[in-house]
Design a protein around this motif. Structure first.
Motif, short mmCIF file in Angstrom:
data_model
loop_
_atom_site.label_atom_id
_atom_site.label_comp_id
_atom_site.label_asym_id
_atom_site.label_seq_id
_atom_site.Cartn_x
_atom_site.Cartn_y
_atom_site.Cartn_z
N GLN A 142 0.84 -1.20 0.00
CA GLN A 142 0.00 0.00 0.00
C GLN A 142 0.88 1.25 0.00
O GLN A 142 0.58 2.23 -0.69
CB GLN A 142 -0.93 -0.02 1.20
N GLU B 208 2.25 1.72 -3.53
CA GLU B 208 1.18 2.16 -4.44
C GLU B 208 0.91 3.66 -4.25
O GLU B 208 0.76 4.40 -5.23
CB GLU B 208 -0.09 1.35 -4.16
N ARG B 209 0.84 4.10 -3.00
CA ARG B 209 0.58 5.52 -2.72
C ARG B 209 1.70 6.41 -3.27
O ARG B 209 1.45 7.44 -3.89
CB ARG B 209 0.47 5.74 -1.21
N ARG C 165 -4.72 2.06 6.96
CA ARG C 165 -5.23 1.28 5.82
C ARG C 165 -6.35 2.02 5.10
O ARG C 165 -6.44 2.00 3.87
CB ARG C 165 -5.73 -0.08 6.28
N ASN C 166 -7.24 2.67 5.86
CA ASN C 166 -8.33 3.44 5.26
C ASN C 166 -8.69 4.61 6.17
O ASN C 166 -8.32 4.63 7.34
CB ASN C 166 -9.56 2.56 4.99
#
Length: 201
Positions: A138, A141-142, A178-179
């Motif tokens: 993650q 990806e960011r 995560r979110n």
């Protein structure tokens, strides 16, 4: 209630959600000091770091402000440049931070957003350190979604930062980003915990 604010340092590797987390604290009413923003102020026209940089590298100052591109070029060609810049600028950043803390002396909690907190030994004087983290996939990806970012640049930045595992080991608190919903809930829970910690002190 404590006679002074609780100083919570916030840090995390690139792409871990540090800026988003800091914004959540700010939206909840917590005053936030941003180390990167402090450097930008110091480098801006008339900023306190401009004369110091001009003395070290005259070419890096244009129109009474620091040209960060020229500064990076100097760092790339002179292995002593970065240490000399840091020696000149870090005391000014520390002064800016101290002024912020003094200006918000009545606040119960202050968040100090310091990207290179462990790398620069900035944990001194803090009451606790919060590290934000995310799974490596993650994070990658960011970061690679940022305009102009390449794999090579990402790896170079990572190599200069304290590893995430080490940051988490040294942290007083860890939030996994995560979110947004889960991160906001953890921020609220942490604020409540610190409020209780201060009340019990």
């Amino acid at each position: 209630m404590s006679a002074r604010p609780f100083l919570l340092g916030l840090t995390g590797s690139i792409g871990m959600g540090k800026s988003t987390t800091a914004r959540m604290f700010a939206e909840a009413g917590v005053p936030v000091w941003d180390a990167d923003a402090a450097v930008r102020r110091l480098y801006a026209k008339g900023g306190a770091a401009v004369p110091a940089i001009a003395a070290l590298c005259p070419d890096a100052v244009q129109d009474d402000e620091v040209d960060r591109g020229a500064l990076k070029a100097w760092i790339a060609e002179d292995r002593t440049a970065l240490a000399r810049i840091e020696a000149a600028v870090h005391p000014l950043v520390a002064r800016d931070r101290a002024a912020f803390v003094a200006a918000h002396a009545d606040a119960p909690l202050l968040l100090l957003d310091i990207p290179l907190l462990f790398e620069t030994g900035s944990e001194g004087g803090l009451d606790a350190v919060l590290v934000v983290t995310a799974p490596p996939a993650q994070q990658r990806e960011r970061v690679l979604a940022r305009p102009g970012m390449t794999e090579a640049q990402f790896e170079t930045i990572l190599a200069k930062q304290t590893p995430d595992t080490e940051k988490r080991r040294r942290a007083d608190y860890v939030i996994e980003t995560r979110n947004l919903e889960q991160t906001r809930a953890e921020v609220q829970a942490l604020m409540a915990e610190i409020k209780q910690r201060v009340a019990d002190a």
